[in-house]
Design a protein around this motif. Structure first.
Motif: not given
Length: 288
Positions: A199-217
């Protein structure tokens, strides 16, 4: 795969169809028919005690053969989905097959996720039930399925690889049965949730994906992500009855079995990104 293709054909599916090109209007919850394709898949978690929403979910496995975006089709747009591929090991498949077979006899209207085949059409043949319902690739979503433009594809893939380029292998424990309902209450899903190992690892990966999403609005994932894969769906909101039957059968089926404590464990095998019909490998492992 021949059996899967034949079943899809007999129920109006297409084993080679592009699931990201279909559009449909969500049907009313009280509809008595099984329309195709499915309505959009976003889910929220139900509190087993009172069936009130306690956290937003996103079940992206729902109806892959006839899956519908939660956004309209626009020429030049491509559906983006970032996920962890998951395969159920052979040993727990046997026990899960028996469990699904029992549910099919108790809960009418259950369908296999992704291929949309009625579960009760398979339960007399254990091998076919195992092959069709459990023998395919499942996905743990790391971000919402969203539309992007052609000129964004290279940038999105490059940034995802930069953020997630090196990953350690870890074990993912699917240890909780959970019932979900989509936002407009037109579909109920039976899923297996990750609440401990991984769970902890997956949530870290989700956070990284969120950062990419934010940069692309692009819209970020839900604030309280609950990683899971889904096995079956039913028309309308049958969460109360499904939760009751699942709970009773888990207790009766085999007290102390793996279904009661840990459904199955899968080794993290990487991250993929599907854009339209093309799939991109996102990460490498540090031991390779």
């Amino acid at each position: 795969m021949e059996a899967l293709a034949a079943l899809q054909a007999s129920y109006g599916g297409d084993a080679s169809s592009d699931s990201d090109t279909d559009d449909a209007t969500p049907v009313p919850t009280n509809s008595k028919e099984f329309p195709s394709p499915l309505p959009p898949p976003p889910l929220f978690l139900l509190n087993p005690s009172n069936s009130t929403p306690v956290g937003t979910m996103d079940c992206l496995q729902a109806g892959q053969a006839a899956r519908v975006r939660s956004f309209p089709h626009v020429e030049g747009n491509y559906a983006l989905h970032v996920y962890i591929p998951v395969y159920i090991p052979s040993v727990p498949k046997k026990e899960l097959t028996l469990f699904l077979k029992k549910l099919a006899s108790l809960v009418p209207g259950l369908h296999v996720v992704d291929v949309d085949v009625p579960l009760n059409s398979l339960y007399k043949d254990d091998h076919k039930l195992e092959q069709v319902a459990l023998g395919r690739e499942f996905h743990i979503s790391l971000g919402r399925t969203v539309p992007i433009r052609a000129h964004q594809i290279d940038s999105v893939v490059a940034m995802l690889r930069q953020k997630l380029q090196f990953q350690k292998r870890y074990w993912i424990d699917f240890s909780k049965w959970q019932v979900f309902v989509n936002d407009d209450h037109t579909r109920t899903f039976l899923s297996m949730e990750v609440i401990t190992g991984g769970l902890a690892e997956i949530r870290k990966q989700i956070h990284s994906v969120n950062e990419v999403y934010k940069l692309h609005n692009l819209p970020e994932f839900y604030k309280d992500p609950r990683p899971h894969i889904s096995l079956t769906w039913a028309l309308g909101d049958i969460s109360d009855s499904l939760e009751r039957v699942v709970g009773e059968e888990i207790r009766r089926f085999n007290v102390g079995s793996s279904l009661h404590k840990r459904i199955f464990t899968s080794k993290f095998g990487g991250i993929e990104c599907k854009i339209g019909n093309k799939t991109y490998k996102i990460c490498k492992f540090q031991d390779e």
